[in-house]
Scaffold this motif. Structure first.
Motif, PDB file in Angstrom:
ATOM      1  N   ASP A  26       2.524  -0.897 -11.633  1.00 16.86           N
ATOM      2  CA  ASP A  26       2.209  -0.285 -12.920  1.00 16.86           C
ATOM      3  C   ASP A  26       1.983   1.212 -12.789  1.00 16.86           C
ATOM      4  N   ALA A  27       2.408   1.787 -11.670  1.00 24.05           N
ATOM      5  CA  ALA A  27       2.191   3.210 -11.448  1.00 24.05           C
ATOM      6  C   ALA A  27       3.457   3.820 -10.845  1.00 24.05           C
ATOM      7  N   ALA A  28       3.410   5.124 -10.569  1.00 23.19           N
ATOM      8  CA  ALA A  28       4.561   5.836 -10.024  1.00 23.19           C
ATOM      9  C   ALA A  28       5.071   5.171  -8.750  1.00 23.19           C
ATOM     10  N   GLU A  29       6.392   5.139  -8.615  1.00 20.15           N
ATOM     11  CA  GLU A  29       7.093   4.584  -7.450  1.00 20.15           C
ATOM     12  C   GLU A  29       6.923   3.076  -7.311  1.00 20.15           C
ATOM     13  N   GLY A  30       6.438   2.441  -8.368  1.00 15.42           N
ATOM     14  CA  GLY A  30       6.371   0.984  -8.370  1.00 15.42           C
ATOM     15  C   GLY A  30       5.150   0.393  -7.705  1.00 15.42           C
TER      16      GLY A  30
ATOM     17  N   GLY B  19      -3.277  -6.564  -3.114  1.00 13.48           N
ATOM     18  CA  GLY B  19      -3.309  -6.048  -4.469  1.00 13.48           C
ATOM     19  C   GLY B  19      -3.201  -7.189  -5.459  1.00 13.48           C
ATOM     20  N   PRO B  20      -2.039  -7.331  -6.125  1.00 18.22           N
ATOM     21  CA  PRO B  20      -1.903  -8.409  -7.116  1.00 18.22           C
ATOM     22  C   PRO B  20      -1.873  -9.804  -6.507  1.00 18.22           C
ATOM     23  N   SER B  21      -1.373  -9.949  -5.276  1.00 17.67           N
ATOM     24  CA  SER B  21      -1.428 -11.254  -4.622  1.00 17.67           C
ATOM     25  C   SER B  21      -2.848 -11.503  -4.130  1.00 17.67           C
ATOM     26  N   SER B  22      -3.173 -12.777  -3.920  1.00 17.61           N
ATOM     27  CA  SER B  22      -4.574 -13.109  -3.651  1.00 17.61           C
ATOM     28  C   SER B  22      -4.786 -13.724  -2.275  1.00 17.61           C
ATOM     29  N   PRO B  23      -5.813 -13.282  -1.548  1.00 13.65           N
ATOM     30  CA  PRO B  23      -6.166 -13.917  -0.279  1.00 13.65           C
ATOM     31  C   PRO B  23      -6.876 -15.251  -0.463  1.00 13.65           C
ATOM     32  N   ASP B  24      -7.109 -15.649  -1.705  1.00  8.98           N
ATOM     33  CA  ASP B  24      -7.782 -16.925  -1.956  1.00  8.98           C
ATOM     34  C   ASP B  24      -6.907 -18.118  -1.584  1.00  8.98           C
ATOM     35  N   PHE B  25      -5.585 -17.923  -1.480  1.00  2.00           N
ATOM     36  CA  PHE B  25      -4.662 -19.018  -1.162  1.00  2.00           C
ATOM     37  C   PHE B  25      -4.085 -18.882   0.247  1.00  2.00           C
ATOM     38  N   THR B  26      -3.692 -17.687   0.622  1.00  3.34           N
ATOM     39  CA  THR B  26      -3.072 -17.484   1.936  1.00  3.34           C
ATOM     40  C   THR B  26      -3.695 -16.285   2.645  1.00  3.34           C
TER      41      THR B  26
ATOM     42  N   HIS C 132       1.254  -0.829  -7.208  1.00  5.39           N
ATOM     43  CA  HIS C 132       0.251  -1.413  -8.093  1.00  5.39           C
ATOM     44  C   HIS C 132      -1.027  -0.582  -7.981  1.00  5.39           C
ATOM     45  N   GLN C 133      -1.660  -0.343  -9.113  1.00  8.48           N
ATOM     46  CA  GLN C 133      -2.817   0.547  -9.127  1.00  8.48           C
ATOM     47  C   GLN C 133      -3.944   0.067  -8.214  1.00  8.48           C
ATOM     48  N   SER C 134      -4.078  -1.254  -8.099  1.00  7.29           N
ATOM     49  CA  SER C 134      -5.156  -1.791  -7.258  1.00  7.29           C
ATOM     50  C   SER C 134      -4.955  -1.447  -5.789  1.00  7.29           C
ATOM     51  N   LEU C 135      -3.697  -1.250  -5.377  1.00  6.88           N
ATOM     52  CA  LEU C 135      -3.428  -0.839  -4.006  1.00  6.88           C
ATOM     53  C   LEU C 135      -3.528   0.678  -3.858  1.00  6.88           C
ATOM     54  N   ILE C 136      -3.111   1.398  -4.885  1.00  4.98           N
ATOM     55  CA  ILE C 136      -3.275   2.848  -4.870  1.00  4.98           C
ATOM     56  C   ILE C 136      -4.749   3.208  -4.702  1.00  4.98           C
ATOM     57  N   ASP C 137      -5.607   2.405  -5.310  1.00  6.73           N
ATOM     58  CA  ASP C 137      -7.045   2.704  -5.302  1.00  6.73           C
ATOM     59  C   ASP C 137      -7.718   2.427  -3.961  1.00  6.73           C
ATOM     60  N   ILE C 138      -7.029   1.783  -3.037  1.00  4.00           N
ATOM     61  CA  ILE C 138      -7.599   1.579  -1.695  1.00  4.00           C
ATOM     62  C   ILE C 138      -7.403   2.870  -0.904  1.00  4.00           C
ATOM     63  N   ALA C 139      -8.459   3.573  -0.671  1.00  7.84           N
ATOM     64  CA  ALA C 139      -8.382   4.885  -0.024  1.00  7.84           C
ATOM     65  C   ALA C 139      -8.150   4.752   1.478  1.00  7.84           C
TER      66      ALA C 139
ATOM     67  N   TRP D 203       0.873  -1.166   0.000  1.00  8.18           N
ATOM     68  CA  TRP D 203       0.000   0.000   0.000  1.00  8.18           C
ATOM     69  C   TRP D 203       0.910   1.217   0.000  1.00  8.18           C
ATOM     70  N   PRO D 204       0.632   2.245  -0.784  1.00 13.24           N
ATOM     71  CA  PRO D 204       1.553   3.381  -0.903  1.00 13.24           C
ATOM     72  C   PRO D 204       1.861   4.054   0.434  1.00 13.24           C
ATOM     73  N   HIS D 205       3.114   4.483   0.550  1.00  8.59           N
ATOM     74  CA  HIS D 205       3.536   5.105   1.814  1.00  8.59           C
ATOM     75  C   HIS D 205       2.707   6.343   2.134  1.00  8.59           C
ATOM     76  N   TYR D 206       2.261   7.086   1.100  1.00  4.93           N
ATOM     77  CA  TYR D 206       1.490   8.296   1.361  1.00  4.93           C
ATOM     78  C   TYR D 206       0.097   7.970   1.887  1.00  4.93           C
ATOM     79  N   HIS D 207      -0.442   6.806   1.521  1.00  5.89           N
ATOM     80  CA  HIS D 207      -1.711   6.376   2.122  1.00  5.89           C
ATOM     81  C   HIS D 207      -1.505   5.993   3.595  1.00  5.89           C
ATOM     82  N   TYR D 208      -0.419   5.264   3.860  1.00  2.00           N
ATOM     83  CA  TYR D 208      -0.105   4.917   5.248  1.00  2.00           C
ATOM     84  C   TYR D 208       0.045   6.193   6.079  1.00  2.00           C
ATOM     85  N   ALA D 209       0.711   7.212   5.501  1.00  2.00           N
ATOM     86  CA  ALA D 209       0.935   8.459   6.233  1.00  2.00           C
ATOM     87  C   ALA D 209      -0.384   9.169   6.530  1.00  2.00           C
ATOM     88  N   THR D 210      -1.275   9.176   5.557  1.00  2.00           N
ATOM     89  CA  THR D 210      -2.584   9.796   5.781  1.00  2.00           C
ATOM     90  C   THR D 210      -3.324   9.091   6.910  1.00  2.00           C
TER      91      THR D 210
END
Length: 349
Positions: free
Chosen positions: A318-322, A288-295, A324-331, A197-204
């Motif tokens: 696939d986005a800035a600073e490496g 994000g890209p890894s799945s909770p369906d297995f672990t 994944h967009q699916s994690l960036i999208d978690i507000a 999860w992006p560091h700036y989201h953690y900071a917020t």
């Protein structure tokens, strides 16, 4: 009955393997269970009451070294193990029990281990979707359990033991604020930022929690230190006084105890996420890209947030600073909502 387990080499896998030990102990109360694993696993194994002894695996994760494994196996013969369970799927992981002459050697077939395993199971991934189910299935005789649906429910999930005195001493040793409840963040993950999860989201999120009277403590290995520093740097000066970056500054033993002292934990898909689950901490797990369906985190106090489906074999974001967009999208607001619900449930319990 004396049992030797060849354990996994990753924190998350090691945590999930405790379900096997708990199941074996329930089925065979007099069993003596020794687990061979890398030395760094000892702090985890020492907190699993089912484990009699943690035996150090002195060979590297990728090293074949048949001669060394033969000598290691021979050195175990005097222990006279009745059964061995081999949890990794590699050929080399099955060598030590074979050389130790353990009469029954059980595991999933893996890398063509005929002969090395004389109780080799053929894995149907559809029948056994979760890693923890695959571990627990090995506790039963071959053919008894056809699929995960046949396993006794509920499964005995991992459960680490930490006492109150240890928590208090650890918090004092790291000069944590006794007046503010601790929210733990585990911002690291293997293979780089794609699972983070992006560091700036953690900071917020950290800023919101600090403003509400909590202190935030960041956990991880030395390679997560920079990610933690980025989180702290994004806070105001006043907020920084209540955010500690302990990534790389704690041994695994200390991290386990401090996580046990947390009021709740927010984590990426990582080994420490599984530690938090096994410590029964209220947990928001971010995938994000890894799945909770297995672990997935094995806890009734865990909430998983994931915005995509399926498994994505992604090592780079696939986005800035490496990221994944699916994690960036978690507000952060979504995480805060889930976290508050967990904290409220804990208050009402």
């Amino acid at each position: 009955m004396k049992i030797l387990v060849i354990g996994p080499s990753w924190v998350g896998d090691m945590m999930m393997s405790q379900s096997l030990y708990r199941t074996l102990k329930a089925r065979y109360p007099q069993a003596i269970i020794d687990v061979m694993a890398p030395a760094w696993c000892r702090p985890l194994l020492s907190r699993m009451p089912e484990v009699n002894e943690a035996l150090s695996m002195p060979l590297g994760h990728g090293a074949l070294q048949i001669g060394e494994r033969r000598r290691l196996g021979h050195s175990l013969r005097e222990r006279r193990y009745d059964r061995a369970y081999v949890l990794p799927n590699s050929f080399k992981s099955a060598l030590v029990p074979f050389f130790a002459s353990v009469p029954q050697r059980t595991g999933w077939r893996g890398e063509m281990r005929y002969g090395l395993l004389n109780d080799a199971r053929v894995l149907d991934k559809q029948a056994w979707p979760l890693m923890v189910e695959r571990y627990v299935a090995l506790a039963y005789d071959k053919g008894v359990m056809a699929s995960a649906k046949d396993l006794p429910q509920p499964l005995m999930w991992p459960k680490l033991q930490v006492n109150e005195s240890e928590k208090a001493q650890a918090c004092m040793a790291f000069n944590l604020d006794a007046e503010r409840p601790i929210i733990g963040f585990c911002p690291g993950a293997e293979f780089g930022p794609a699972k983070r999860w992006p560091h700036y989201h953690y900071a917020t999120l950290a800023g919101k929690l600090i403003d509400e009277g909590y202190q935030v403590v960041l956990f991880g290995s030395a390679k997560d230190k920079e990610a933690g520093s980025d989180i702290v740097a994004a806070l105001t000066t006043a907020q920084q006084a209540h955010c500690r970056n302990l990534a790389g500054d704690t041994a695994l033993e200390q991290a386990v105890i401090l996580i046990a002292a947390c009021k709740a934990v927010v984590s990426n898909d990582s080994g420490l996420m599984h530690v938090a689950a096994a410590l029964d901490r209220p947990l928001v797990a971010l995938y994000g890209p890894s799945s909770p369906d297995f672990t997935p985190p094995l806890s009734h106090k865990a909430k998983v947030i994931r915005l995509i489906s399926g498994y994505h074999k992604v090592r780079k974001g696939d986005a800035a600073e490496g990221y994944h967009q699916s994690l960036i999208d978690i507000a952060p607001e979504r995480v805060m909502t889930e976290l508050n619900e967990l904290l409220q449930a804990g208050t009402e319990a």
